[in-house]
Write a protein that holds these residues in place. Structure first.
Motif, PDB file in Angstrom:
ATOM      1  N   GLU A 183     -37.094 -42.176  31.563  1.00 28.20           N
ATOM      2  CA  GLU A 183     -36.741 -40.797  31.246  1.00 28.20           C
ATOM      3  C   GLU A 183     -36.707 -40.567  29.744  1.00 28.20           C
ATOM      4  O   GLU A 183     -37.054 -39.488  29.259  1.00 28.20           O
ATOM      5  CB  GLU A 183     -35.380 -40.447  31.858  1.00 28.20           C
ATOM      6  CG  GLU A 183     -35.394 -40.366  33.379  1.00 28.20           C
ATOM      7  CD  GLU A 183     -34.019 -40.083  33.945  1.00 28.20           C
ATOM      8  OE1 GLU A 183     -33.054 -39.961  33.141  1.00 28.20           O
ATOM      9  OE2 GLU A 183     -33.890 -39.978  35.172  1.00 28.20           O
ATOM     10  N   SER A 184     -36.271 -41.570  29.005  1.00 25.97           N
ATOM     11  CA  SER A 184     -36.236 -41.456  27.545  1.00 25.97           C
ATOM     12  C   SER A 184     -37.554 -41.875  26.904  1.00 25.97           C
ATOM     13  O   SER A 184     -38.027 -41.241  25.963  1.00 25.97           O
ATOM     14  CB  SER A 184     -35.093 -42.310  26.976  1.00 25.97           C
ATOM     15  OG  SER A 184     -33.836 -41.799  27.346  1.00 25.97           O
ATOM     16  N   TYR A 187     -40.454 -39.584  25.937  1.00 26.61           N
ATOM     17  CA  TYR A 187     -40.416 -38.751  24.735  1.00 26.61           C
ATOM     18  C   TYR A 187     -40.650 -39.555  23.458  1.00 26.61           C
ATOM     19  O   TYR A 187     -40.527 -39.023  22.356  1.00 26.61           O
ATOM     20  CB  TYR A 187     -39.072 -38.016  24.658  1.00 26.61           C
ATOM     21  CG  TYR A 187     -38.920 -36.996  25.755  1.00 26.61           C
ATOM     22  CD1 TYR A 187     -39.384 -35.700  25.600  1.00 26.61           C
ATOM     23  CD2 TYR A 187     -38.342 -37.344  26.981  1.00 26.61           C
ATOM     24  CE1 TYR A 187     -39.266 -34.766  26.619  1.00 26.61           C
ATOM     25  CE2 TYR A 187     -38.219 -36.410  28.002  1.00 26.61           C
ATOM     26  CZ  TYR A 187     -38.683 -35.131  27.815  1.00 26.61           C
ATOM     27  OH  TYR A 187     -38.586 -34.208  28.827  1.00 26.61           O
ATOM     28  N   VAL A 199     -32.395 -47.787  24.283  1.00 19.99           N
ATOM     29  CA  VAL A 199     -32.417 -46.783  25.352  1.00 19.99           C
ATOM     30  C   VAL A 199     -31.614 -47.271  26.554  1.00 19.99           C
ATOM     31  O   VAL A 199     -30.826 -46.516  27.143  1.00 19.99           O
ATOM     32  CB  VAL A 199     -33.874 -46.467  25.772  1.00 19.99           C
ATOM     33  CG1 VAL A 199     -33.896 -45.660  27.065  1.00 19.99           C
ATOM     34  CG2 VAL A 199     -34.597 -45.714  24.659  1.00 19.99           C
ATOM     35  N   HIS A 203     -28.005 -45.753  28.377  1.00 15.92           N
ATOM     36  CA  HIS A 203     -27.831 -45.474  29.807  1.00 15.92           C
ATOM     37  C   HIS A 203     -26.845 -46.455  30.457  1.00 15.92           C
ATOM     38  O   HIS A 203     -26.739 -46.503  31.680  1.00 15.92           O
ATOM     39  CB  HIS A 203     -29.183 -45.557  30.529  1.00 15.92           C
ATOM     40  CG  HIS A 203     -30.103 -44.420  30.227  1.00 15.92           C
ATOM     41  ND1 HIS A 203     -29.913 -43.152  30.730  1.00 15.92           N
ATOM     42  CD2 HIS A 203     -31.223 -44.351  29.468  1.00 15.92           C
ATOM     43  CE1 HIS A 203     -30.877 -42.355  30.296  1.00 15.92           C
ATOM     44  NE2 HIS A 203     -31.683 -43.057  29.533  1.00 15.92           N
ATOM     45  N   ARG A 240     -42.191 -35.530  31.979  1.00 14.74           N
ATOM     46  CA  ARG A 240     -41.675 -34.392  31.213  1.00 14.74           C
ATOM     47  C   ARG A 240     -41.632 -33.118  32.051  1.00 14.74           C
ATOM     48  O   ARG A 240     -40.646 -32.370  32.012  1.00 14.74           O
ATOM     49  CB  ARG A 240     -42.548 -34.176  29.975  1.00 14.74           C
ATOM     50  CG  ARG A 240     -42.403 -35.285  28.935  1.00 14.74           C
ATOM     51  CD  ARG A 240     -43.307 -35.023  27.743  1.00 14.74           C
ATOM     52  NE  ARG A 240     -43.163 -36.046  26.729  1.00 14.74           N
ATOM     53  CZ  ARG A 240     -43.751 -36.004  25.539  1.00 14.74           C
ATOM     54  NH1 ARG A 240     -44.529 -34.979  25.229  1.00 14.74           N
ATOM     55  NH2 ARG A 240     -43.576 -36.970  24.660  1.00 14.74           N
ATOM     56  N   TYR A 243     -38.759 -33.199  34.476  1.00 17.97           N
ATOM     57  CA  TYR A 243     -37.450 -32.949  33.878  1.00 17.97           C
ATOM     58  C   TYR A 243     -37.242 -31.468  33.591  1.00 17.97           C
ATOM     59  O   TYR A 243     -36.173 -30.916  33.819  1.00 17.97           O
ATOM     60  CB  TYR A 243     -37.303 -33.754  32.585  1.00 17.97           C
ATOM     61  CG  TYR A 243     -37.497 -35.237  32.788  1.00 17.97           C
ATOM     62  CD1 TYR A 243     -37.136 -35.862  33.979  1.00 17.97           C
ATOM     63  CD2 TYR A 243     -38.060 -36.027  31.790  1.00 17.97           C
ATOM     64  CE1 TYR A 243     -37.334 -37.209  34.176  1.00 17.97           C
ATOM     65  CE2 TYR A 243     -38.257 -37.378  31.976  1.00 17.97           C
ATOM     66  CZ  TYR A 243     -37.892 -37.970  33.172  1.00 17.97           C
ATOM     67  OH  TYR A 243     -38.093 -39.301  33.349  1.00 17.97           O
ATOM     68  N   GLN A 255     -32.947 -35.823  24.787  1.00 20.22           N
ATOM     69  CA  GLN A 255     -33.664 -37.091  24.730  1.00 20.22           C
ATOM     70  C   GLN A 255     -34.120 -37.401  23.303  1.00 20.22           C
ATOM     71  O   GLN A 255     -34.027 -38.536  22.843  1.00 20.22           O
ATOM     72  CB  GLN A 255     -34.875 -37.053  25.669  1.00 20.22           C
ATOM     73  CG  GLN A 255     -34.533 -37.007  27.141  1.00 20.22           C
ATOM     74  CD  GLN A 255     -33.774 -38.241  27.598  1.00 20.22           C
ATOM     75  OE1 GLN A 255     -34.096 -39.363  27.216  1.00 20.22           O
ATOM     76  NE2 GLN A 255     -32.755 -38.051  28.402  1.00 20.22           N
ATOM     77  N   THR A 258     -31.171 -38.582  21.378  1.00 18.37           N
ATOM     78  CA  THR A 258     -30.856 -39.974  21.705  1.00 18.37           C
ATOM     79  C   THR A 258     -31.782 -40.941  20.977  1.00 18.37           C
ATOM     80  O   THR A 258     -31.334 -41.932  20.376  1.00 18.37           O
ATOM     81  CB  THR A 258     -30.983 -40.196  23.227  1.00 18.37           C
ATOM     82  OG1 THR A 258     -30.007 -39.403  23.900  1.00 18.37           O
ATOM     83  CG2 THR A 258     -30.782 -41.664  23.590  1.00 18.37           C
TER      84      THR A 258
END
Length: 388
Positions: A183-184, A187, A199, A203, A240, A243, A255, A258
């Motif tokens: 998910e991260s 990006y 990352v 999480h 992407r 999401y 994201q 982060t």
């Protein structure tokens, strides 16, 4: 029997079973070894040692006349065939090219077999770019629609729901922790061991060296430089879009935030004297993540200055500034000082795009554009004379 010895006997046992089984006499036998890179890291000796029984198994067929199976070894990287041939005796080896999106003519063959009407084949190819998994999904989508309605071209254009289904198909095969990390990573412009670990920690996932090896061995993860990886573009797009479809519109900026925080710590821990190229790559991605996070532009300007003054990386800075202005990701006043201070070093193509962009955004302040043009050409008089 020790476990290691049992594993070594597996190949021989399978070979004998095939030889003695009447079911396989006179029939073509296929063996597929997929994702071989999971146990191969570029060192053929390690490859042979780790899975020696596979090659013992394959080699045994070169000595047997009655059975000539086909072995298909698939993986993310090229197989070192010249080295492996020494271990495979007289087995004929045929190397196929890297699998990419299929050519249109091969797609047509596949679509014909799947009973997709000719009038829909162009749109299917356009939507999938010939990638097998996308083709499969769109063919499945067509036949599901056909049960209940008359299908049109518009029905075969991939929507957010279709991408969500693609995403679900992908993550169904992945552990939950891996999909959360993806998910991260979707990006990132690139990631390595340190970013991946950061990352995972964000999480609250315990991450080991084996986890790093596993995730970078997936076919959708490609090594672009030694130790640096990117996710396959189609998967990034699927992630992407999913999401944006299922989460709030703030999800992407969160994201980017982060990743920005992870990269800041990474930069602090990196010695400038030891690895200059790594620092440049980190700074570049910091600028990218900072702009897209939406609230880090002032700090990003400091990184812009560092890239220009410390590493003479004006091309990247000018390119990112211009793209960010065009896409409304930053305000001109935020980067005005940097532009004025370094405009004379901007490549001509970037300068042209900058003027075009400002011409549309600063219509009531033409003097600002005139000042920039004057500054640029006063410091590039040779170029100015060439243009005249």
């Amino acid at each position: 029997i020790p476990k290691e010895e049992k594993i070594e006997r597996l190949g021989t046992a399978l070979y004998l079973d095939l030889v003695n089984s009447e079911l396989h006499w006179g029939r073509k036998v296929f063996f597929l070894f997929d994702s071989y890179e999971k146990f191969y890291d570029g060192n053929c000796v390690r490859f042979m040692r780790a899975d020696k029984w596979i090659f013992n198994f394959i080699s045994s067929f070169s000595k047997e006349i009655s059975i000539k199976p086909v072995f298909i070894i698939a993986g993310r990287d090229r197989i070192p065939l010249n080295t492996l041939k020494k271990y495979l005796d007289d087995i004929k080896v045929i190397q196929l090219p890297e699998v990419k999106g299929l050519d249109f003519k091969f797609c047509v063959e596949y679509l014909n077999k799947c009973k997709i009407p000719v009038e829909f084949q162009d749109i299917v190819y356009s939507e999938t770019k010939g990638y097998p998994f996308s083709l499969y999904m769109l063919v499945l989508h067509y036949h599901q629609l056909k049960k209940n309605t008359t299908v049109t071209e518009a029905d075969l254009k991939l929507t957010a729901d279709d991408y969500n289904e693609l995403y679900q198909k992908v993550i169904d095969y992945l552990p939950r922790d891996v999909s959360r990390v993806l998910e991260s990573l979707a990006y990132c412009t690139w990631f390595d061991r340190t970013i991946l670990k950061g990352v995972a920690e964000k999480h609250f996932i315990a991450w080991s060296e084996q986890d790093y090896h596993d995730i970078t061995s997936y076919a959708f993860c490609r090594e672009v430089q030694e130790g640096k990886f990117i996710l396959q573009r189609d998967l990034k797009n699927i992630l992407r879009l999913n999401y944006l479809h299922n989460y709030s519109s703030q999800f992407p900026s969160q994201q980017h935030q982060t990743l920005f925080n992870i990269l800041q710590k990474y930069l602090e821990d990196t010695d400038a004297d030891d690895d200059m190229s790594l620092r440049i790559d980190i700074l570049r991605q910091l600028c990218y993540q900072g702009i897209l996070s939406g609230n880090k532009t002032q700090i990003v300007c400091q990184y812009f200055e560092s890239l220009i003054n410390d590493y003479d990386d004006v091309y990247f800075v000018s390119d990112l500034i211009v793209k960010s202005l065009i896409n409304k990701k930053i305000l001109y006043k935020t980067v005005e000082d940097i532009i004025k201070q370094h405009i004379q070093t901007f490549p001509l193509t970037k300068f042209h795009r900058l003027v075009d962009c400002l011409n549309s955004d600063l219509k009531n302040k033409p003097y600002m554009i005139i000042d920039l043009v004057k500054c640029y050409f006063d410091n590039n008089y040779i170029l100015c004379n060439e243009i005249k």
